[in-house]
Design an enzyme around this catalytic site. Structure first.
Site, PDB file in Angstrom:
ATOM      1  N   HIS A  12       0.869  -1.024   0.045  1.00  0.00           N
ATOM      2  CA  HIS A  12       0.072   0.033   0.103  1.00  0.00           C
ATOM      3  C   HIS A  12       0.827   1.360  -0.006  1.00  0.00           C
ATOM      4  CE1 HIS A  12      -3.754  -2.273   1.811  1.00  0.00           C
ATOM      5  NE2 HIS A  12      -3.659  -2.283   0.559  1.00  0.00           N
ATOM      6  N   CYS A  21       5.194   8.847  -9.096  1.00  0.00           N
ATOM      7  CA  CYS A  21       4.812   9.437 -10.317  1.00  0.00           C
ATOM      8  C   CYS A  21       3.345   8.572 -10.731  1.00  0.00           C
ATOM      9  CB  CYS A  21       5.887   9.302 -11.558  1.00  0.00           C
ATOM     10  SG  CYS A  21       5.252  10.238 -13.035  1.00  0.00           S
ATOM     11  N   CYS A  38       7.426  14.820 -11.806  1.00  0.00           N
ATOM     12  CA  CYS A  38       8.388  13.767 -11.999  1.00  0.00           C
ATOM     13  C   CYS A  38       9.610  14.301 -12.922  1.00  0.00           C
ATOM     14  CB  CYS A  38       7.804  12.592 -12.673  1.00  0.00           C
ATOM     15  SG  CYS A  38       8.978  11.286 -13.038  1.00  0.00           S
ATOM     16  N   GLY A  88      -1.259  -9.568  12.178  1.00  0.00           N
ATOM     17  CA  GLY A  88      -1.916  -8.171  12.720  1.00  0.00           C
ATOM     18  C   GLY A  88      -2.605  -7.549  11.367  1.00  0.00           C
ATOM     19  N   ASN A  93      -2.961 -12.982  15.161  1.00  0.00           N
ATOM     20  CA  ASN A  93      -3.651 -11.669  15.401  1.00  0.00           C
ATOM     21  C   ASN A  93      -4.271 -11.720  16.710  1.00  0.00           C
ATOM     22  OD1 ASN A  93      -4.348  -9.679  13.765  1.00  0.00           O
ATOM     23  ND2 ASN A  93      -6.514 -10.040  13.748  1.00  0.00           N
ATOM     24  N   GLU A  96      -7.263 -11.125  17.177  1.00  0.00           N
ATOM     25  CA  GLU A  96      -8.842 -11.679  16.987  1.00  0.00           C
ATOM     26  C   GLU A  96      -8.923 -12.565  15.648  1.00  0.00           C
ATOM     27  OE1 GLU A  96     -11.399  -8.241  16.678  1.00  0.00           O
ATOM     28  OE2 GLU A  96      -9.921  -7.091  15.616  1.00  0.00           O
TER      29      GLU A  96
HETATM   30  N1  APR Z   1      -0.921  -7.952  17.893  1.00  0.00           N
HETATM   31  C1  APR Z   1      -1.589  -8.654  17.089  1.00  0.00           C
HETATM   32  N2  APR Z   1      -2.984  -8.213  16.445  1.00  0.00           N
HETATM   33  C2  APR Z   1      -3.306  -6.986  16.586  1.00  0.00           C
HETATM   34  C3  APR Z   1      -2.220  -6.145  17.365  1.00  0.00           C
HETATM   35  C4  APR Z   1      -1.310  -6.851  18.017  1.00  0.00           C
HETATM   36  N3  APR Z   1      -0.355  -5.825  18.800  1.00  0.00           N
HETATM   37  N4  APR Z   1      -2.988  -4.881  17.447  1.00  0.00           N
HETATM   38  C5  APR Z   1      -4.176  -4.877  16.735  1.00  0.00           C
HETATM   39  N5  APR Z   1      -4.244  -6.238  16.026  1.00  0.00           N
HETATM   40  C6  APR Z   1      -5.175  -6.596  15.139  1.00  0.00           C
HETATM   41  C7  APR Z   1      -6.500  -6.115  15.219  1.00  0.00           C
HETATM   42  O1  APR Z   1      -7.485  -6.605  16.355  1.00  0.00           O
HETATM   43  C8  APR Z   1      -7.117  -6.032  13.887  1.00  0.00           C
HETATM   44  O2  APR Z   1      -7.712  -7.572  13.597  1.00  0.00           O
HETATM   45  O3  APR Z   1      -4.856  -6.337  13.864  1.00  0.00           O
HETATM   46  C9  APR Z   1      -5.798  -6.033  13.057  1.00  0.00           C
HETATM   47  C10 APR Z   1      -5.748  -4.792  12.375  1.00  0.00           C
HETATM   48  O4  APR Z   1      -6.790  -4.673  11.262  1.00  0.00           O
HETATM   49  P1  APR Z   1      -7.031  -3.291  10.536  1.00  0.00           P
HETATM   50  O5  APR Z   1      -6.955  -2.223  11.553  1.00  0.00           O
HETATM   51  O6  APR Z   1      -8.095  -3.590   9.625  1.00  0.00           O
HETATM   52  O7  APR Z   1      -5.706  -3.028   9.722  1.00  0.00           O
HETATM   53  P2  APR Z   1      -5.139  -3.830   8.415  1.00  0.00           P
HETATM   54  O8  APR Z   1      -5.749  -5.049   8.162  1.00  0.00           O
HETATM   55  O9  APR Z   1      -3.768  -3.531   8.131  1.00  0.00           O
HETATM   56  O10 APR Z   1      -5.918  -2.795   7.316  1.00  0.00           O
HETATM   57  C11 APR Z   1      -5.910  -2.951   5.997  1.00  0.00           C
HETATM   58  O11 APR Z   1      -7.033  -0.954   5.444  1.00  0.00           O
HETATM   59  O12 APR Z   1      -7.498   1.042   6.078  1.00  0.00           O
HETATM   60  C12 APR Z   1      -6.881   0.364   4.968  1.00  0.00           C
HETATM   61  O13 APR Z   1      -4.895   0.992   3.854  1.00  0.00           O
HETATM   62  C13 APR Z   1      -5.240   0.696   5.155  1.00  0.00           C
HETATM   63  O14 APR Z   1      -3.486  -0.925   4.833  1.00  0.00           O
HETATM   64  C14 APR Z   1      -4.695  -0.599   5.408  1.00  0.00           C
HETATM   65  C15 APR Z   1      -5.826  -1.628   5.153  1.00  0.00           C
END
Ligand code: APR
Length: 275
Positions: free
Chosen positions: A125, A133, A160, A200, A242, A244
């Site tokens: 991302h 560019c 660019c 994560g 993760n 959850e």
């Molecule tokens: N360890 C393990 N899991 C964790 C921790 C931790 N310390 N902290 C948070 N989490 C979990 C949360 O419970 C959640 O399930 O990590 C997950 C993060 O999910 P999102 O917040 O949805 O992040 P992500 O999956 O990276 O989002 C994807 O969405 O908003 C856009 O561009 C943005 O790259 C991002 C994309």
């Protein structure tokens, strides 16, 4: 959990081509908020998420106005300049140094895997410290452009140096296509791997969330297969780490989930491997 730590360590030791996917959850222990966790940016500010969906359209419509309006606004993740990697990032660097981890594909724009010393990283991302560019795809470190000087001189958007195309932040907006180099390399890695750590991430944002499914099914779909399957390993073992469960857990895409903090679980796995 201890049993799962040993299981993951054993799986990693026998893997021939292991890779890791990471999301915002791996950076929360560095003080960078995630998006959809209990304290997530979108969870707490649905309005901000709605505005984020409009950003790319506004940029395409009027790049100069977009740059002038956004230049002085703080980034969605706040000031990332002083943020440091945590034990989770360093554990992945250790797995790479052990020759076990071949690649990290991250959704995070925070540059923390780079700061942790990992080498083979795909910023799926984009990267908050770079410009890209929109015509030729060339990337530049942001500090190579004095954006405030350009603004004062009425010379935004930045252009660019190679093709004179308009530069945007390297960060990929909602509704913006994934840059082709990152998309292609990630597909190749997903098809090649025989083990994938998914760390994560809520695994709800596509096309990134498709990568574990591709690695598991080793089928990217008609027409592409022969291009990507020539190096395809066997269906990969998918290990989620993760806080959850995610749709990957619910859909049976992951073989197992180790539920908890990446900054605790990943170092424990490395310790178990290193014995
Ligand atoms: N360890 C393990 N899991 C964790 C921790 C931790 N310390 N902290 C948070 N989490 C979990 C949360 O419970 C959640 O399930 O990590 C997950 C993060 O999910 P999102 O917040 O949805 O992040 P992500 O999956 O990276 O989002 C994807 O969405 O908003 C856009 O561009 C943005 O790259 C991002 C994309």
């Amino acid at each position: 959990m201890p049993g799962l730590i040993e299981r993951a360590a054993a799986d990693l030791k026998t893997a021939k081509y292991a890779i890791a996917l990471t999301g915002a959850g791996i950076s929360t222990e560095s003080g960078v908020r995630d998006f959809r966790g209990p304290d997530g940016i979108w969870t707490k500010n649905p309005d901000m998420e709605r505005r984020a969906y409009e950003a790319y359209g506004k940029l395409l419509k009027n790049p100069r106005k977009y740059w002038e309006e956004n230049l002085n606004l703080p980034g969605i993740l706040g000031d990332l300049s002083g943020v440091q990697p945590n034990a989770g990032h360093y554990a992945l660097t250790s797995l790479e140094e052990l020759g076990i981890l071949k690649c990290i594909i991250t959704q995070n724009v925070d540059n923390l895997h780079h700061l942790a010393g990992s080498k083979n990283i795909i910023d799926y991302h984009g990267n908050a410290f770079k410009l890209r560019c929109m015509r030729c795809g060339t990337r530049y470190p942001t500090e190579e452009y004095d954006l405030r000087l350009l603004k004062d001189a009425g010379k935004l958007p930045p252009l660019c140096r190679k093709c004179n195309g308009v530069l945007k932040e390297d960060i990929v907006h909602f509704n913006e296509p994934i840059p082709i180099d990152a998309a292609e390399k990630s597909l190749e890695e997903a098809m090649k791997c025989d083990l994938m750590l998914v760390c994560g991430t809520s695994a709800v944002v596509y096309p990134f969330a498709n990568l574990p499914r591709i690695a598991r099914q080793k089928d990217y779909g008609r027409g592409f297969s022969e291009l990507y399957t020539k190096d395809a390993g066997h269906p990969a073992t998918i290990i989620e780490i993760n806080a959850e469960p995610t749709p990957l857990t619910a859909d049976g895409i992951s073989d197992y989930i180790i539920q908890g903090k990446t900054g605790e679980i990943l170092p424990a796995i490395v310790r178990t491997i290193s014995g």
